[in-house]
Design an enzyme around this catalytic site. Structure first.
Site, mmCIF file in Angstrom:
data_model
loop_
_atom_site.group_PDB
_atom_site.id
_atom_site.type_symbol
_atom_site.label_atom_id
_atom_site.label_comp_id
_atom_site.label_asym_id
_atom_site.label_seq_id
_atom_site.Cartn_x
_atom_site.Cartn_y
_atom_site.Cartn_z
ATOM 1 N N GLN A 221 -16.537 23.665 -39.283
ATOM 2 C CA GLN A 221 -17.704 22.925 -38.807
ATOM 3 C C GLN A 221 -18.691 23.905 -38.168
ATOM 4 O O GLN A 221 -18.301 24.792 -37.410
ATOM 5 C CB GLN A 221 -17.313 21.857 -37.778
ATOM 6 C CG GLN A 221 -18.470 20.913 -37.474
ATOM 7 C CD GLN A 221 -18.192 19.963 -36.330
ATOM 8 O OE1 GLN A 221 -17.873 20.392 -35.228
ATOM 9 N NE2 GLN A 221 -18.303 18.668 -36.579
ATOM 10 N N TYR B 48 -26.309 17.009 -31.049
ATOM 11 C CA TYR B 48 -26.663 18.413 -31.237
ATOM 12 C C TYR B 48 -27.929 18.533 -32.098
ATOM 13 O O TYR B 48 -28.545 17.538 -32.455
ATOM 14 C CB TYR B 48 -25.474 19.179 -31.801
ATOM 15 C CG TYR B 48 -24.315 19.245 -30.829
ATOM 16 C CD1 TYR B 48 -24.492 19.798 -29.553
ATOM 17 C CD2 TYR B 48 -23.070 18.732 -31.142
ATOM 18 C CE1 TYR B 48 -23.441 19.852 -28.641
ATOM 19 C CE2 TYR B 48 -22.013 18.783 -30.240
ATOM 20 C CZ TYR B 48 -22.207 19.338 -28.988
ATOM 21 O OH TYR B 48 -21.175 19.384 -28.083
ATOM 22 N N ARG C 241 -21.761 15.345 -40.753
ATOM 23 C CA ARG C 241 -21.255 14.422 -39.739
ATOM 24 C C ARG C 241 -22.407 13.777 -38.984
ATOM 25 O O ARG C 241 -23.362 14.456 -38.599
ATOM 26 C CB ARG C 241 -20.337 15.144 -38.749
ATOM 27 C CG ARG C 241 -19.448 14.170 -37.961
ATOM 28 C CD ARG C 241 -18.463 14.892 -37.062
ATOM 29 N NE ARG C 241 -17.305 14.041 -36.796
ATOM 30 C CZ ARG C 241 -16.602 14.070 -35.672
ATOM 31 N NH1 ARG C 241 -16.922 14.899 -34.704
ATOM 32 N NH2 ARG C 241 -15.553 13.285 -35.524
ATOM 33 N N GLY D 122 -7.389 12.466 -34.379
ATOM 34 C CA GLY D 122 -7.695 13.542 -33.456
ATOM 35 C C GLY D 122 -6.657 13.758 -32.381
ATOM 36 O O GLY D 122 -5.734 14.553 -32.531
ATOM 37 N N ARG D 123 -6.774 13.018 -31.281
ATOM 38 C CA ARG D 123 -5.903 13.293 -30.133
ATOM 39 C C ARG D 123 -4.430 13.102 -30.467
ATOM 40 O O ARG D 123 -3.569 13.777 -29.908
ATOM 41 C CB ARG D 123 -6.311 12.444 -28.927
ATOM 42 C CG ARG D 123 -6.246 10.945 -29.131
ATOM 43 C CD ARG D 123 -6.526 10.215 -27.814
ATOM 44 N NE ARG D 123 -6.691 8.792 -28.035
ATOM 45 C CZ ARG D 123 -7.879 8.190 -28.105
ATOM 46 N NH1 ARG D 123 -8.979 8.893 -28.005
ATOM 47 N NH2 ARG D 123 -7.961 6.890 -28.294
#
Length: 393
Positions: free
Chosen positions: A103, A175, A227, A319-320
């Site tokens: 990424q 971002y 994304r 993810g987590r």
């Protein structure tokens, strides 16, 4: 008899890259790189421990420009000198057959002069983010914008040379790519802003440059993902109607998948409480099969993962839970679901390859996201056990 889940089916991208299953590790910040953005042995160990089970492994984010760094401990891809280290990252992520995606991003106004060593952050416009202690960025000139577009292209070339199977453009989590698309952060009146269509120009130019680099340098199937975050709560800000128009344009671009960043896979609108249709299904309907779709957000159990792919969403990102259980896929495949770990203790960190700085970062992120200090029923131990990484970067 072992139950066969839909997410265990293989998947083939239109460019020919095939992944062995539809489980994805999303990009998760782990603040484990060195100060200059080079890879650390701790980071390599963490990555390799989680490779091998999933079909697609997306790395923590790497910044493409010197003024694009967003936080300490972040990977860098700003120079050819990082290629040898990034080659080690790609190799670790591809261990036992996972495909490795790097990424890449520019943080824009979501940085600060401390991280940038005295340099003022930049963005589409000189508008500060609506968050505590946010600095007002400097508006980028046209020449600087073209330079950053070129930086994305050069970063793609370096990712190819390092041996990655693709890159993901981080157009989410506020971002720079998102900052140009957002009416909150982009108040320009030139070719890079003013209308919804012009606010798309920067991300579309980045995609074009990245595609040119792939055509020129890649000698094997190399995927490009994008994304997005579907909504903003700021006013003005991105609304779902804007995103669906953008998704419609993205579907016709030279990219290979769309990755929707959300904290909960079935989240509904933040701005229209009367609309009860999950945003991911709205996006799926808009795509209408034109692009593969990755869904992420609080997916932990095999049944929860299967619910995503059973509904026709191509890939599910975990993810987590992959932090707590690096062998999640392998345990599902071998009918060993009872041994899957769903909690974590500080005593487990070394066994899981999680460094103390990463642990502290994860705890801080979850506390910030949940505003947990204001909740009277806050249980510190439960809080740590159910840690949630910043899945956006």
């Amino acid at each position: 008899m072992t139950k066969h889940y839909s997410f265990l089916n293989n998947f083939k991208f239109k460019n020919g890259l095939e992944i062995k299953n539809r489980v994805v590790i999303p990009p998760m910040t782990e603040v484990s790189s060195f100060e200059d953005g080079s890879i650390s042995t701790d980071e390599l160990r963490y990555l390799q421990m989680r490779a091998g089970g999933v079909g697609l492994f997306i790395s923590p984010v790497a910044n493409v420009s010197e003024n694009g760094k967003g936080f300490e401990g972040e990977l860098s891809i700003t120079s050819d000198r990082f290629i040898p280290g990034l080659a080690k990252v790609a190799s670790a992520m591809k261990f036992n057959g996972s495909k490795a995606i790097l990424q890449i991003f520019h943080a824009g106004r979501m940085s600060n002069s401390k991280v940038l060593r005295g340099v003022q952050p930049v963005s589409a416009s000189a508008v500060a983010a609506e968050r505590p202690n946010a600095e007002t960025p400097r508006e980028l000139s046209n020449k600087e914008i073209e330079g950053i577009i070129n930086d994305f292209g050069e970063a793609t070339r370096r990712a190819i040379e390092a041996g990655f199977d693709g890159i993901e453009l981080h157009g989410a989590n506020t971002y720079l790519l998102q900052q140009f698309f957002s009416p909150h952060s982009n108040r320009r009146t030139d070719n890079w802003g003013g209308s919804l269509e012009k606010r798309m120009n920067f991300p579309l130019a980045v995609i074009k440059r990245v595609h040119e680099a792939v055509v020129k340098y890649a000698n094997h199937p190399f995927v490009v993902g994008y994304r997005i975050s579907p909504e903003e709560i700021e006013n003005p800000g991105i609304r779902m109607s804007d995103t669906l128009k953008f998704v419609n344009v993205l579907a016709d671009q030279p990219i290979d998948y769309l990755h929707v960043s959300m904290g909960y896979a079935w989240r509904t609108s933040l701005n229209n409480k009367e609309d009860t249709q999950p945003l991911i299904l709205k996006i799926k309907d808009q795509l209408n099969g034109r692009l593969p779709l990755i869904c992420v957000g609080s997916v932990e159990t095999p049944d929860e993962a299967a619910e995503v792919t059973d509904k026709g969403i191509d890939m599910v990102a975990i993810g987590r839970e992959i932090l707590r259980e690096p062998k999640w896929v392998q345990k599902v495949e071998t009918d060993d679901e009872d041994s899957i770990r769903y909690t974590i203790s500080e005593q487990d960190l070394d066994d899981l390859g999680i460094t103390p700085p990463m642990w502290n970062f994860l705890i801080f992120r979850l506390k910030s996201a949940m505003h947990i200090s204001n909740q009277p029923d806050y249980d510190p131990e439960q809080f740590k056990n159910k840690l949630a990484p910043h899945e956006g970067a």
